[in-house]
Design a protein around this motif. Sequence first.
Motif, short mmCIF file in Angstrom:
data_model
loop_
_atom_site.label_atom_id
_atom_site.label_comp_id
_atom_site.label_asym_id
_atom_site.label_seq_id
_atom_site.Cartn_x
_atom_site.Cartn_y
_atom_site.Cartn_z
N VAL A 108 -27.04 51.51 74.90
CA VAL A 108 -28.44 51.31 75.24
C VAL A 108 -28.63 50.13 76.19
N GLY A 109 -27.99 49.02 75.91
CA GLY A 109 -28.16 47.83 76.74
C GLY A 109 -27.72 48.05 78.17
N THR A 110 -26.59 48.75 78.34
CA THR A 110 -26.08 49.02 79.68
C THR A 110 -27.04 49.88 80.48
N GLN A 111 -27.65 50.86 79.83
CA GLN A 111 -28.58 51.74 80.53
C GLN A 111 -29.86 51.01 80.95
N ILE A 112 -30.36 50.15 80.07
CA ILE A 112 -31.55 49.39 80.44
C ILE A 112 -31.23 48.42 81.57
N ALA A 113 -30.07 47.77 81.48
CA ALA A 113 -29.67 46.83 82.52
C ALA A 113 -29.48 47.53 83.86
N GLU A 114 -28.97 48.76 83.82
CA GLU A 114 -28.74 49.51 85.06
C GLU A 114 -30.06 49.77 85.79
N GLN A 120 -32.82 44.77 91.48
CA GLN A 120 -32.82 43.32 91.54
C GLN A 120 -31.41 42.77 91.36
N LYS A 121 -31.13 41.63 91.99
CA LYS A 121 -29.84 40.98 91.84
C LYS A 121 -29.98 39.82 90.86
N LEU A 122 -29.33 39.96 89.69
CA LEU A 122 -29.38 38.94 88.66
C LEU A 122 -27.98 38.67 88.14
N ASN A 123 -27.73 37.45 87.69
CA ASN A 123 -26.43 37.17 87.10
C ASN A 123 -26.38 37.76 85.69
N ARG A 124 -25.20 37.80 85.11
CA ARG A 124 -25.01 38.48 83.85
C ARG A 124 -25.88 37.89 82.73
N LYS A 125 -25.98 36.57 82.68
CA LYS A 125 -26.76 35.94 81.63
C LYS A 125 -28.24 36.29 81.75
N SER A 126 -28.78 36.21 82.95
CA SER A 126 -30.18 36.54 83.16
C SER A 126 -30.46 38.00 82.84
N LEU A 127 -29.51 38.86 83.19
CA LEU A 127 -29.66 40.29 82.93
C LEU A 127 -29.72 40.56 81.42
N MET A 158 -36.84 55.29 68.09
CA MET A 158 -36.21 54.16 68.77
C MET A 158 -35.74 54.56 70.15
N GLY A 159 -35.25 55.81 70.29
CA GLY A 159 -34.82 56.29 71.59
C GLY A 159 -35.97 56.32 72.59
N GLN A 160 -37.16 56.70 72.12
CA GLN A 160 -38.31 56.72 73.02
C GLN A 160 -38.70 55.30 73.41
N ARG A 161 -38.58 54.35 72.49
CA ARG A 161 -38.87 52.96 72.82
C ARG A 161 -37.86 52.43 73.84
N VAL A 162 -36.61 52.83 73.70
CA VAL A 162 -35.59 52.43 74.67
C VAL A 162 -35.93 52.98 76.05
N MET A 163 -36.39 54.23 76.11
CA MET A 163 -36.78 54.83 77.39
C MET A 163 -37.94 54.05 78.01
N ILE A 164 -38.91 53.66 77.19
CA ILE A 164 -40.04 52.88 77.69
C ILE A 164 -39.55 51.55 78.23
N ALA A 165 -38.63 50.90 77.49
CA ALA A 165 -38.06 49.63 77.94
C ALA A 165 -37.35 49.79 79.27
N MET A 166 -36.61 50.89 79.41
CA MET A 166 -35.85 51.14 80.63
C MET A 166 -36.77 51.34 81.83
N MET A 167 -37.88 52.04 81.62
CA MET A 167 -38.80 52.32 82.71
C MET A 167 -39.66 51.12 83.09
N LEU A 168 -39.90 50.23 82.11
CA LEU A 168 -40.81 49.11 82.37
C LEU A 168 -40.09 47.82 82.73
N ILE A 169 -38.79 47.73 82.52
CA ILE A 169 -38.10 46.46 82.80
C ILE A 169 -38.17 46.05 84.27
N PRO A 170 -38.22 46.98 85.24
CA PRO A 170 -38.38 46.54 86.64
C PRO A 170 -39.83 46.13 86.97
#
Length: 277
Positions: A108-114, A120-127, A158-170
Amino acid sequence: MAPLLEIENLTVTFPTPSGPVNVVDGVSFTLNRERLGIVGESGSGKSMTGRSILKLIRAPGTVKADRFVFDGLDLNKYSERQMRTLRGARISMVMQDPKFSLNPVMNVGTQIAEALKTHQKLNRKSLRERVFSMLESVRIDDPERVARLFPHEISGGMGQRVMIAMMLIPEPDLLIADEPTSALDVSVQSQVLDIIDNLVTAKGMGLILISHDLNLVSSYCDRILVMNSGRMLEECAAGQLQNAEHPYTRGLLAAMPRLDENRDLLPVLDRASWSAP
């Protein structure tokens, strides 16, 4: 102030053995930084309208519009490469079922980070910090643990919440939510919608909520568009939905069961009594 989105005479066409069919036929509307609901039966063209905004209709389908402007940008002139700079970054779309939208071989974390790294260009810690913060914002406890899980290890809600997080993080300007609660239990539907509503309000975004649930849309949106057979039949303020005038909308409202129901039979739509314009 100019609208966030302006669409005029949008048409989505697919070829068939009996000739071309317009699954979206002459739809026009504008959207400010507000919550717009699009309702109608299955097959009415709601999802196709949402996908066409992101130019996700592939050949042999074709999309045409007399005016197609997002935040001053003429999308009619945008190439596929240019659209990639908008998708996710400025316009995001939450699909109906996370089981088919999440990659089963990535945690999950990798997909949201992707979704964030793409724009955006961020270092690993910020990501990592942004990912954990976004998971917390969609009310997921212990985000560090959840970020390590794979899609098959989390529930549908929880999967739907993850999808929302993925779409809204940018932090896009426009979110299109296509039946975001259709795959969820009734007990968690309102929780997910509250999350979307709070995030959209806090960030001043525009929202297009696609659904067939009239009560749900009237509760969470400012305006409602009613579609059938690819056409827009009626537009009204969400609070005035019960006063809708078009026979199709009235038929949808009449066919909805109520808790205090005392009718022997629920009415069905009398399609002979109206026709799309």
